[in-house]
Motif scaffolding. Sequence first.
Motif, PDB file in Angstrom:
ATOM      1  N   ARG A   1       0.827  10.173  -0.005  1.00  0.00           N
ATOM      2  CA  ARG A   1      -0.293   9.810  -0.877  1.00  0.00           C
ATOM      3  C   ARG A   1      -0.268   8.322  -1.189  1.00  0.00           C
ATOM      4  NH1 ARG A   1      -3.076  13.853  -3.199  1.00  0.00           N
ATOM      5  NH2 ARG A   1      -2.308  15.946  -2.857  1.00  0.00           N
ATOM      6  N   LEU A   2      -1.442   7.716  -1.181  1.00  0.00           N
ATOM      7  CA  LEU A   2      -1.584   6.308  -1.539  1.00  0.00           C
ATOM      8  C   LEU A   2      -1.455   6.190  -3.049  1.00  0.00           C
ATOM      9  CD1 LEU A   2      -2.280   3.391  -0.821  1.00  0.00           C
ATOM     10  CD2 LEU A   2      -4.698   4.025  -0.894  1.00  0.00           C
ATOM     11  N   VAL A   3      -0.401   5.498  -3.510  1.00  0.00           N
ATOM     12  CA  VAL A   3      -0.108   5.473  -4.945  1.00  0.00           C
ATOM     13  C   VAL A   3      -0.222   4.102  -5.596  1.00  0.00           C
ATOM     14  CG1 VAL A   3       1.369   7.527  -4.868  1.00  0.00           C
ATOM     15  CG2 VAL A   3       2.397   5.256  -4.551  1.00  0.00           C
ATOM     16  N   LEU A   4      -0.140   3.027  -4.802  1.00  0.00           N
ATOM     17  CA  LEU A   4      -0.057   1.691  -5.386  1.00  0.00           C
ATOM     18  C   LEU A   4      -0.627   0.667  -4.411  1.00  0.00           C
ATOM     19  CD1 LEU A   4       1.368   0.645  -8.038  1.00  0.00           C
ATOM     20  CD2 LEU A   4       3.394   0.250  -6.646  1.00  0.00           C
ATOM     21  N   LEU A   5      -1.227  -0.397  -4.947  1.00  0.00           N
ATOM     22  CA  LEU A   5      -1.788  -1.481  -4.133  1.00  0.00           C
ATOM     23  C   LEU A   5      -1.271  -2.818  -4.638  1.00  0.00           C
ATOM     24  CD1 LEU A   5      -5.568  -0.441  -4.360  1.00  0.00           C
ATOM     25  CD2 LEU A   5      -3.980   0.186  -2.540  1.00  0.00           C
ATOM     26  N   TYR A   6      -1.061  -3.735  -3.698  1.00  0.00           N
ATOM     27  CA  TYR A   6      -0.719  -5.119  -4.056  1.00  0.00           C
ATOM     28  C   TYR A   6      -1.698  -6.059  -3.379  1.00  0.00           C
ATOM     29  CZ  TYR A   6       3.833  -3.539  -5.708  1.00  0.00           C
ATOM     30  OH  TYR A   6       4.840  -2.904  -6.382  1.00  0.00           O
ATOM     31  N   SER A   7      -2.299  -6.939  -4.152  1.00  0.00           N
ATOM     32  CA  SER A   7      -3.089  -8.008  -3.562  1.00  0.00           C
ATOM     33  C   SER A   7      -2.101  -9.035  -3.015  1.00  0.00           C
ATOM     34  CB  SER A   7      -4.010  -8.622  -4.615  1.00  0.00           C
ATOM     35  OG  SER A   7      -3.246  -9.138  -5.689  1.00  0.00           O
ATOM     36  N   PRO A   8      -2.545  -9.951  -2.131  1.00  0.00           N
ATOM     37  CA  PRO A   8      -1.592 -10.891  -1.512  1.00  0.00           C
ATOM     38  C   PRO A   8      -0.762 -11.687  -2.528  1.00  0.00           C
ATOM     39  CG  PRO A   8      -3.722 -11.060  -0.455  1.00  0.00           C
ATOM     40  CD  PRO A   8      -3.891 -10.134  -1.625  1.00  0.00           C
ATOM     41  N   ASP A   9      -1.372 -12.153  -3.590  1.00  0.00           N
ATOM     42  CA  ASP A   9      -0.622 -12.951  -4.568  1.00  0.00           C
ATOM     43  C   ASP A   9       0.409 -12.104  -5.314  1.00  0.00           C
ATOM     44  OD1 ASP A   9      -2.867 -11.654  -5.706  1.00  0.00           O
ATOM     45  OD2 ASP A   9      -2.749 -12.919  -7.485  1.00  0.00           O
ATOM     46  N   LYS A  10       0.118 -10.834  -5.547  1.00  0.00           N
ATOM     47  CA  LYS A  10       1.066  -9.968  -6.263  1.00  0.00           C
ATOM     48  C   LYS A  10       2.249  -9.567  -5.390  1.00  0.00           C
ATOM     49  CE  LYS A  10      -1.450  -8.056 -10.049  1.00  0.00           C
ATOM     50  NZ  LYS A  10      -1.487  -6.936 -10.949  1.00  0.00           N
ATOM     51  N   ALA A  11       2.041  -9.472  -4.080  1.00  0.00           N
ATOM     52  CA  ALA A  11       3.132  -9.065  -3.186  1.00  0.00           C
ATOM     53  C   ALA A  11       4.257 -10.087  -3.182  1.00  0.00           C
ATOM     54  CB  ALA A  11       2.598  -8.852  -1.772  1.00  0.00           C
ATOM     55  N   GLU A  12       3.966 -11.305  -3.633  1.00  0.00           N
ATOM     56  CA  GLU A  12       4.982 -12.359  -3.617  1.00  0.00           C
ATOM     57  C   GLU A  12       5.886 -12.346  -4.845  1.00  0.00           C
ATOM     58  OE1 GLU A  12       3.471 -16.206  -2.498  1.00  0.00           O
ATOM     59  OE2 GLU A  12       1.954 -15.266  -1.234  1.00  0.00           O
ATOM     60  N   ALA A  13       5.586 -11.534  -5.847  1.00  0.00           N
ATOM     61  CA  ALA A  13       6.416 -11.457  -7.059  1.00  0.00           C
ATOM     62  C   ALA A  13       7.565 -10.489  -6.797  1.00  0.00           C
ATOM     63  CB  ALA A  13       5.575 -11.021  -8.246  1.00  0.00           C
ATOM     64  N   THR A  14       8.574 -10.965  -6.110  1.00  0.00           N
ATOM     65  CA  THR A  14       9.652 -10.125  -5.580  1.00  0.00           C
ATOM     66  C   THR A  14      10.270  -9.197  -6.619  1.00  0.00           C
ATOM     67  OG1 THR A  14      10.143 -11.844  -3.967  1.00  0.00           O
ATOM     68  CG2 THR A  14      11.841 -10.186  -4.333  1.00  0.00           C
ATOM     69  N   ASP A  15      10.705  -9.735  -7.745  1.00  0.00           N
ATOM     70  CA  ASP A  15      11.401  -8.902  -8.733  1.00  0.00           C
ATOM     71  C   ASP A  15      10.510  -7.788  -9.262  1.00  0.00           C
ATOM     72  OD1 ASP A  15      13.732 -10.343  -8.441  1.00  0.00           O
ATOM     73  OD2 ASP A  15      13.278 -11.711 -10.089  1.00  0.00           O
ATOM     74  N   ARG A  16       9.241  -8.083  -9.443  1.00  0.00           N
ATOM     75  CA  ARG A  16       8.329  -7.049  -9.960  1.00  0.00           C
ATOM     76  C   ARG A  16       8.045  -5.974  -8.916  1.00  0.00           C
ATOM     77  NH1 ARG A  16       3.918 -10.283 -13.646  1.00  0.00           N
ATOM     78  NH2 ARG A  16       5.345 -10.737 -15.336  1.00  0.00           N
ATOM     79  N   VAL A  17       7.921  -6.381  -7.650  1.00  0.00           N
ATOM     80  CA  VAL A  17       7.726  -5.400  -6.577  1.00  0.00           C
ATOM     81  C   VAL A  17       8.969  -4.518  -6.465  1.00  0.00           C
ATOM     82  CG1 VAL A  17       7.395  -5.093  -4.086  1.00  0.00           C
ATOM     83  CG2 VAL A  17       6.062  -6.828  -5.315  1.00  0.00           C
ATOM     84  N   VAL A  18      10.142  -5.124  -6.543  1.00  0.00           N
ATOM     85  CA  VAL A  18      11.402  -4.362  -6.491  1.00  0.00           C
ATOM     86  C   VAL A  18      11.457  -3.348  -7.633  1.00  0.00           C
ATOM     87  CG1 VAL A  18      13.909  -4.526  -6.757  1.00  0.00           C
ATOM     88  CG2 VAL A  18      12.719  -6.097  -5.229  1.00  0.00           C
ATOM     89  N   ALA A  19      11.081  -3.767  -8.835  1.00  0.00           N
ATOM     90  CA  ALA A  19      11.087  -2.849  -9.987  1.00  0.00           C
ATOM     91  C   ALA A  19      10.115  -1.696  -9.767  1.00  0.00           C
ATOM     92  CB  ALA A  19      10.725  -3.614 -11.268  1.00  0.00           C
ATOM     93  N   ASP A  20       8.934  -1.987  -9.202  1.00  0.00           N
ATOM     94  CA  ASP A  20       7.982  -0.920  -8.900  1.00  0.00           C
ATOM     95  C   ASP A  20       8.572   0.067  -7.893  1.00  0.00           C
ATOM     96  OD1 ASP A  20       6.067  -2.036 -10.571  1.00  0.00           O
ATOM     97  OD2 ASP A  20       4.694  -2.622  -8.968  1.00  0.00           O
ATOM     98  N   LEU A  21       9.178  -0.463  -6.838  1.00  0.00           N
ATOM     99  CA  LEU A  21       9.757   0.411  -5.805  1.00  0.00           C
ATOM    100  C   LEU A  21      10.866   1.282  -6.367  1.00  0.00           C
ATOM    101  CD1 LEU A  21       9.850  -2.029  -2.753  1.00  0.00           C
ATOM    102  CD2 LEU A  21       8.253  -0.145  -3.160  1.00  0.00           C
ATOM    103  N   GLN A  22      11.717   0.701  -7.194  1.00  0.00           N
ATOM    104  CA  GLN A  22      12.797   1.492  -7.789  1.00  0.00           C
ATOM    105  C   GLN A  22      12.240   2.577  -8.711  1.00  0.00           C
ATOM    106  OE1 GLN A  22      15.229  -1.856  -9.167  1.00  0.00           O
ATOM    107  NE2 GLN A  22      16.773  -1.287  -7.653  1.00  0.00           N
ATOM    108  N   ALA A  23      11.133   2.280  -9.394  1.00  0.00           N
ATOM    109  CA  ALA A  23      10.511   3.305 -10.248  1.00  0.00           C
ATOM    110  C   ALA A  23       9.929   4.427  -9.384  1.00  0.00           C
ATOM    111  CB  ALA A  23       9.426   2.682 -11.109  1.00  0.00           C
ATOM    112  N   LEU A  24       9.393   4.090  -8.229  1.00  0.00           N
ATOM    113  CA  LEU A  24       8.837   5.122  -7.346  1.00  0.00           C
ATOM    114  C   LEU A  24       9.926   5.955  -6.679  1.00  0.00           C
ATOM    115  CD1 LEU A  24       5.965   3.138  -5.597  1.00  0.00           C
ATOM    116  CD2 LEU A  24       5.710   5.046  -7.204  1.00  0.00           C
ATOM    117  N   LEU A  25      11.090   5.342  -6.445  1.00  0.00           N
ATOM    118  CA  LEU A  25      12.191   6.060  -5.805  1.00  0.00           C
ATOM    119  C   LEU A  25      12.856   7.013  -6.785  1.00  0.00           C
ATOM    120  CD1 LEU A  25      13.740   3.114  -3.760  1.00  0.00           C
ATOM    121  CD2 LEU A  25      12.489   5.079  -2.859  1.00  0.00           C
TER     122      LEU A  25
END
Length: 194
Positions: free
Chosen positions: A170-194
């Motif tokens: 299921r498609l659960v989350l989207l990142y625009s190009p500028d948001k994909a560059e915020a490494t720590d925040r993307v990592v936190a999102d991924l850990q929350a999904l895991l």
Amino acid sequence: MKRLLPAFLLVLALLALAYLLLPRGHTFYGTRLLNPKPVDFALEGPQGPVRLSQFQDKVVLLFFGYTQCPDVCPTTLLALKRAYEKLPPKAQERVQVIFVSVDPERDPPEVADRYAKAFHPSFLGLSGSPEAVREAAQTFGVFYQKSQYRGPGEYLVDHTATTFVVKEGRLVLLYSPDKAEATDRVVADLQALL
């Protein structure tokens, strides 16, 4: 009744205190979809057919682009590499980055995969027939078209630059190009999904 009022107020105060001390849920940095829709497609990888549904047990970061892209594709894949590498090894095993080429004429599966693996050996590059790529892109609402056409093999491809996050099909989350560059925040999102 008056004797019960202090006890009632005490219980109310304890409930309020418990509420304040409860751990808060993760606030997602990416755009969280409230009604995640099921998604799937079939394309070609370097070793043959690949279905998105093969990755049901992983969180998939999916990006549509092309190998001759001068800017957004390498920037986004580099950002995804940084986020992936910041995850603990056990979490990395449960995440798959997939690059889908929207330029199948110049990017057969082997070329798309080689490009993806240039950013990280675990990344997967996919391509396919123009019809299969179009169908996969439409599943995610991805737009793409040739531009600045100078002749066969000499053109750019305008395309949607969103990174899509898929969990359990299921498609659960989207990142625009500028948001994909915020490494720590993307990592936190991924850990929350895991």
